[in-house]
Motif scaffolding. Sequence first.
Motif, PDB file in Angstrom:
ATOM      1  N   TYR A 215       1.031  -1.016   0.067  1.00  0.00           N
ATOM      2  CA  TYR A 215       0.191  -0.069   0.067  1.00  0.00           C
ATOM      3  C   TYR A 215       0.920   1.135   0.017  1.00  0.00           C
ATOM      4  CZ  TYR A 215      -3.778  -3.134   1.108  1.00  0.00           C
ATOM      5  OH  TYR A 215      -4.703  -3.926   1.380  1.00  0.00           O
ATOM      6  N   ASN A 216       2.093   1.079  -0.353  1.00  0.00           N
ATOM      7  CA  ASN A 216       2.945   2.448  -0.029  1.00  0.00           C
ATOM      8  C   ASN A 216       2.789   3.327  -1.174  1.00  0.00           C
ATOM      9  OD1 ASN A 216       4.881   3.036   1.730  1.00  0.00           O
ATOM     10  ND2 ASN A 216       6.584   2.933   0.171  1.00  0.00           N
ATOM     11  N   GLU A 217       1.964   3.096  -2.082  1.00  0.00           N
ATOM     12  CA  GLU A 217       1.700   4.112  -3.317  1.00  0.00           C
ATOM     13  C   GLU A 217       0.213   4.910  -2.641  1.00  0.00           C
ATOM     14  OE1 GLU A 217       1.570   3.200  -7.410  1.00  0.00           O
ATOM     15  OE2 GLU A 217       2.712   1.448  -6.678  1.00  0.00           O
ATOM     16  N   GLU A 218      -0.169   4.521  -1.599  1.00  0.00           N
ATOM     17  CA  GLU A 218      -1.501   5.010  -0.953  1.00  0.00           C
ATOM     18  C   GLU A 218      -1.422   5.443   0.465  1.00  0.00           C
ATOM     19  OE1 GLU A 218      -4.820   2.510  -2.551  1.00  0.00           O
ATOM     20  OE2 GLU A 218      -3.093   1.048  -2.586  1.00  0.00           O
ATOM     21  N   VAL A 219      -0.112   5.469   1.193  1.00  0.00           N
ATOM     22  CA  VAL A 219      -0.088   5.844   2.423  1.00  0.00           C
ATOM     23  C   VAL A 219       0.382   7.389   2.592  1.00  0.00           C
ATOM     24  CG1 VAL A 219       0.719   3.670   3.284  1.00  0.00           C
ATOM     25  CG2 VAL A 219       2.519   5.359   2.536  1.00  0.00           C
ATOM     26  N   LYS A 220       0.306   8.117   3.505  1.00  0.00           N
ATOM     27  CA  LYS A 220       0.396   9.411   3.514  1.00  0.00           C
ATOM     28  C   LYS A 220       1.921   9.709   3.650  1.00  0.00           C
ATOM     29  CE  LYS A 220      -3.690  11.077   5.972  1.00  0.00           C
ATOM     30  NZ  LYS A 220      -4.319  12.036   7.122  1.00  0.00           N
ATOM     31  N   ASP A 221       2.577   8.994   4.080  1.00  0.00           N
ATOM     32  CA  ASP A 221       4.015   9.181   4.241  1.00  0.00           C
ATOM     33  C   ASP A 221       4.841   7.786   3.656  1.00  0.00           C
ATOM     34  OD1 ASP A 221       6.841   9.469   4.678  1.00  0.00           O
ATOM     35  OD2 ASP A 221       6.484  10.278   6.933  1.00  0.00           O
ATOM     36  N   PRO A 222       5.220   7.938   2.539  1.00  0.00           N
ATOM     37  CA  PRO A 222       5.873   6.626   2.121  1.00  0.00           C
ATOM     38  C   PRO A 222       7.209   6.400   2.508  1.00  0.00           C
ATOM     39  CG  PRO A 222       5.976   8.382   0.525  1.00  0.00           C
ATOM     40  CD  PRO A 222       4.935   8.774   1.393  1.00  0.00           C
ATOM     41  N   LYS A 223       7.747   7.153   3.288  1.00  0.00           N
ATOM     42  CA  LYS A 223       9.153   6.761   3.916  1.00  0.00           C
ATOM     43  C   LYS A 223       8.965   6.354   5.092  1.00  0.00           C
ATOM     44  CE  LYS A 223      11.814  10.127   1.136  1.00  0.00           C
ATOM     45  NZ  LYS A 223      12.347   9.092   0.608  1.00  0.00           N
ATOM     46  N   ARG A 224       7.891   6.396   5.790  1.00  0.00           N
ATOM     47  CA  ARG A 224       7.857   5.824   7.055  1.00  0.00           C
ATOM     48  C   ARG A 224       6.554   5.121   7.550  1.00  0.00           C
ATOM     49  NH1 ARG A 224       9.428  11.433   7.286  1.00  0.00           N
ATOM     50  NH2 ARG A 224      11.471  11.523   8.369  1.00  0.00           N
ATOM     51  N   THR A 225       5.598   5.238   6.759  1.00  0.00           N
ATOM     52  CA  THR A 225       4.165   4.673   7.364  1.00  0.00           C
ATOM     53  C   THR A 225       4.279   3.043   7.340  1.00  0.00           C
ATOM     54  OG1 THR A 225       2.858   6.569   6.384  1.00  0.00           O
ATOM     55  CG2 THR A 225       1.789   4.766   6.702  1.00  0.00           C
ATOM     56  N   ALA A 226       4.819   2.708   5.959  1.00  0.00           N
ATOM     57  CA  ALA A 226       4.644   1.017   5.846  1.00  0.00           C
ATOM     58  C   ALA A 226       5.649   0.525   6.775  1.00  0.00           C
ATOM     59  CB  ALA A 226       5.092   0.942   4.263  1.00  0.00           C
ATOM     60  N   ARG A 227       6.893   1.064   7.132  1.00  0.00           N
ATOM     61  CA  ARG A 227       7.876   0.744   7.879  1.00  0.00           C
ATOM     62  C   ARG A 227       7.316   0.532   9.326  1.00  0.00           C
ATOM     63  NH1 ARG A 227      13.422   0.392   7.265  1.00  0.00           N
ATOM     64  NH2 ARG A 227      14.624   0.139   9.255  1.00  0.00           N
ATOM     65  N   ARG A 228       6.807   1.554   9.930  1.00  0.00           N
ATOM     66  CA  ARG A 228       6.327   1.579  11.278  1.00  0.00           C
ATOM     67  C   ARG A 228       5.067   0.946  11.375  1.00  0.00           C
ATOM     68  NH1 ARG A 228       6.351   8.288  12.158  1.00  0.00           N
ATOM     69  NH2 ARG A 228       8.414   8.581  12.463  1.00  0.00           N
ATOM     70  N   ALA A 229       4.309   0.716  10.467  1.00  0.00           N
ATOM     71  CA  ALA A 229       3.116   0.033  10.646  1.00  0.00           C
ATOM     72  C   ALA A 229       3.340  -1.457  10.640  1.00  0.00           C
ATOM     73  CB  ALA A 229       2.044  -0.049   9.351  1.00  0.00           C
ATOM     74  N   THR A 230       4.295  -1.962   9.734  1.00  0.00           N
ATOM     75  CA  THR A 230       4.766  -3.341   9.799  1.00  0.00           C
ATOM     76  C   THR A 230       5.493  -3.891  11.045  1.00  0.00           C
ATOM     77  OG1 THR A 230       4.884  -3.252   7.306  1.00  0.00           O
ATOM     78  CG2 THR A 230       6.157  -4.993   8.418  1.00  0.00           C
ATOM     79  N   MET A 231       6.369  -2.920  11.346  1.00  0.00           N
ATOM     80  CA  MET A 231       6.828  -3.487  12.730  1.00  0.00           C
ATOM     81  C   MET A 231       6.062  -3.292  14.067  1.00  0.00           C
ATOM     82  SD  MET A 231      10.453  -3.434  12.052  1.00  0.00           S
ATOM     83  CE  MET A 231      11.525  -2.931  11.154  1.00  0.00           C
ATOM     84  N   ILE A 232       5.110  -2.459  14.044  1.00  0.00           N
ATOM     85  CA  ILE A 232       4.067  -2.654  14.923  1.00  0.00           C
ATOM     86  C   ILE A 232       3.206  -3.860  14.856  1.00  0.00           C
ATOM     87  CG2 ILE A 232       1.943  -1.418  15.802  1.00  0.00           C
ATOM     88  CD1 ILE A 232       3.181   1.318  15.002  1.00  0.00           C
ATOM     89  N   ALA A 233       2.780  -4.100  13.727  1.00  0.00           N
ATOM     90  CA  ALA A 233       1.862  -5.202  13.300  1.00  0.00           C
ATOM     91  C   ALA A 233       2.494  -6.401  13.825  1.00  0.00           C
ATOM     92  CB  ALA A 233       1.224  -5.321  11.851  1.00  0.00           C
ATOM     93  N   VAL A 234       3.734  -6.669  13.525  1.00  0.00           N
ATOM     94  CA  VAL A 234       4.520  -7.888  13.734  1.00  0.00           C
ATOM     95  C   VAL A 234       4.765  -8.236  15.194  1.00  0.00           C
ATOM     96  CG1 VAL A 234       6.872  -9.176  13.783  1.00  0.00           C
ATOM     97  CG2 VAL A 234       5.799  -7.981  11.736  1.00  0.00           C
ATOM     98  N   VAL A 235       5.080  -7.093  15.962  1.00  0.00           N
ATOM     99  CA  VAL A 235       5.136  -7.038  17.340  1.00  0.00           C
ATOM    100  C   VAL A 235       3.739  -7.465  17.980  1.00  0.00           C
ATOM    101  CG1 VAL A 235       5.592  -5.902  19.494  1.00  0.00           C
ATOM    102  CG2 VAL A 235       7.124  -5.515  17.603  1.00  0.00           C
ATOM    103  N   ILE A 236       2.612  -6.782  17.687  1.00  0.00           N
ATOM    104  CA  ILE A 236       1.567  -7.031  18.056  1.00  0.00           C
ATOM    105  C   ILE A 236       1.130  -8.510  18.087  1.00  0.00           C
ATOM    106  CG2 ILE A 236      -1.103  -6.395  18.087  1.00  0.00           C
ATOM    107  CD1 ILE A 236      -0.149  -3.683  17.605  1.00  0.00           C
ATOM    108  N   ILE A 237       1.119  -8.787  16.792  1.00  0.00           N
ATOM    109  CA  ILE A 237       0.783 -10.178  16.419  1.00  0.00           C
ATOM    110  C   ILE A 237       1.556 -11.430  17.415  1.00  0.00           C
ATOM    111  CG2 ILE A 237       0.659 -11.988  14.576  1.00  0.00           C
ATOM    112  CD1 ILE A 237       0.028  -9.836  12.746  1.00  0.00           C
ATOM    113  N   ALA A 238       2.807 -11.108  17.254  1.00  0.00           N
ATOM    114  CA  ALA A 238       3.765 -12.233  17.880  1.00  0.00           C
ATOM    115  C   ALA A 238       3.354 -12.051  19.241  1.00  0.00           C
ATOM    116  CB  ALA A 238       5.210 -11.836  17.599  1.00  0.00           C
ATOM    117  N   CYS A 239       3.248 -11.055  20.021  1.00  0.00           N
ATOM    118  CA  CYS A 239       3.152 -10.988  21.521  1.00  0.00           C
ATOM    119  C   CYS A 239       1.783 -11.428  22.006  1.00  0.00           C
ATOM    120  CB  CYS A 239       3.411  -9.573  22.044  1.00  0.00           C
ATOM    121  SG  CYS A 239       4.946  -9.164  21.918  1.00  0.00           S
ATOM    122  N   PHE A 240       0.785 -10.948  21.108  1.00  0.00           N
ATOM    123  CA  PHE A 240      -0.656 -11.260  21.419  1.00  0.00           C
ATOM    124  C   PHE A 240      -1.018 -12.798  21.188  1.00  0.00           C
ATOM    125  CE2 PHE A 240      -5.374 -11.415  20.359  1.00  0.00           C
ATOM    126  CZ  PHE A 240      -5.797 -10.746  21.768  1.00  0.00           C
TER     127      PHE A 240
END
Length: 476
Positions: A215-240
Motif C-alpha cells: 500500500y506504499n503508493e497510498e499511504v500518507k508518508d511513503p518513507k515511514r508509514t509502511a515501515r512503522r505499521a509493519t513493525m508495530i503489526a509484527v510485534v502485536i501479532i507475535a506477543c498477542f
Amino acid sequence: MGLEQRTLTVPALVVMIIAASAPLTAVAGGVTTNYAVTGMASVPLSFLIIGAILLIFSIGYTAMSRYIPNAGAFYAYVAQGLGRALGVGAAMIALVSYNLMQIGIYGLFGFAASSFANASFGTAISWWVMALAAWAVVGFLGMNRVDFSVKVLGIVVAAEFLIVIIYNIMAFAVAPEAPEPATSFNLADAVAPGMGAVMAFTIAAFMGFESGTIYNEEVKDPKRTARRATMIAVVIIACFYAFSAFAVAVGEGASNVIGASVELGPDLIFAFFGAHAPLWFVDLANILFITSLFAALLAFHNVIARYFYAMGRGGALPKLLSTTSRTTHAPVAGSLAQSTLGLLVILIFAVISHGKDPMYVVFTMFTWMTNSAAYGLVLLMSLTSFAVIGYFKRNRTSDSVITRVIAPLIAGIALAYVFMQIIINFEILLGMEEPGMLGYVLQGIVILPGLIAWVLALVIGSSARKAPKANKLPVG
C-alpha cells in the motif's frame, strides 16, 4: 490513472495487516491445530521465535519500500535486487500464493457461516451459498476506496481482539492447574526435535504481515508509514498470539491441552465458552469468528488486486489489469480479476463437494490452498531478504550495514530454514498421514508458474538485448 494517493495512516495500515492474519481464527483454529498435530507444549514460544525472525526480516524489507514504492512489493524488490527475470518469476509465485490464501478462506468461511446459520435457524444452507454471499460483498468493497475497507476491517479486528482478550482472562480465572510458563516458553525447545513442525504451522498465522508495503503508493508518508505499521503489526501479532496460546494451555491445563486440542480442534475455544459463558456470548464468539474470516478475505483481496495492478502496469501481465477507477482510484481491473478467480474455484468446489460431508471443503479447499500459499510466501520472503542485500549493494544509500546486510542475511537464512521445515512437514500440514502425490501437485501449482515466468522473462530479455527496440518487461 494511478492508485488513490496518500490516504492511509499508520493505524489504518496496522489494521489492514492484522486483519489479514485474522486474530480470532489464528487463535481458535491455528493454535489448537498446532497443539493437536505437533504434540508440542512450546507453541507459545514459537510465536515469539517467528515474530523475532519476521521483525528482523522487516528491517531490510521495509527499508526497500522507501526507495521502491511499488504496489507489487515482492515482485518489485526481487526484480531490483536479483534481476528482472527473477522478479517476474517471484511475481507469479506471489500472485498464485495470495490467490490460494484468499480463495481457500472462502471454504472455511462458507462452512462456518452455513453451520452457524443452520444450527441457529434450522435451515439447510450449503457452504457455497454463504461463500458466494461473502464473495459478492468482498468484490463490492474491493471496487471502492481503500479507506472504506479500513473502516469495515477496523470494527471487525477490534471485536476479534476483544473476544480473544475475554477468553484469555477467563482461561486464567478458571485454570484447572497452576500456569506453567516455564513449559510453554522453554527456550531449550527452540532447537528440540519437532519444533520445525511447530514453526511451520505458526508462520501461517503471520501471513499477510508483509502486505503493508503493498500500500506504499497510498499511504500518507511513503518513507515511514509502511515501515512503522509493519513493525508495530509484527510485534502485536507475535506477543498477542504467544500470550493467547499460553492462555489456551492455562485454560485447559498444561497436562491436558494437547489431548483437548486433539479431541476438539478449533471448537476448543467455543466449547470453553459454552462451559463458562452464557449462550448469547457463545453465539457472539461464533459470529465474530465468521467475521474474522471475512476480514481476512477482504484484506487479501485488496492485496491481490494491487498485485494485478502492479504487474499489469509493469508489463508482466496484460496492461488492462492496471486500470483503476476514475472515482475511487481503486484497482478495479485487478479486483475483478481476483473476484473472477474466486468465483470459478468456489463453483468448482461446490460441484465437487456435493453430497459429501460438510467438513470436506475445510479439509480440502481451505487446508490445501492456505498451506500451499504459506509455502509460496515463505519462499518469497527468503528470496526477498537476499534481494535486499543485492539492491543495497548496487545502490549506495545512507542506511546502516545492519539494514543493508546483517538483518536481511539473518532473515534470509532463518526463513530458508522455515521453508525447508514446511517442505519436510508438508503432508502433516495437509492432514495427510504419509507422503503422497497431492503434496507434490500442490507445491507444483505454486512453483511452476514462477519457473515458467522466469524462463520466459529470460528468453524475452535475451531477445530484447539482441533487438533493442523490442518490448521489455519493466518493473513499473
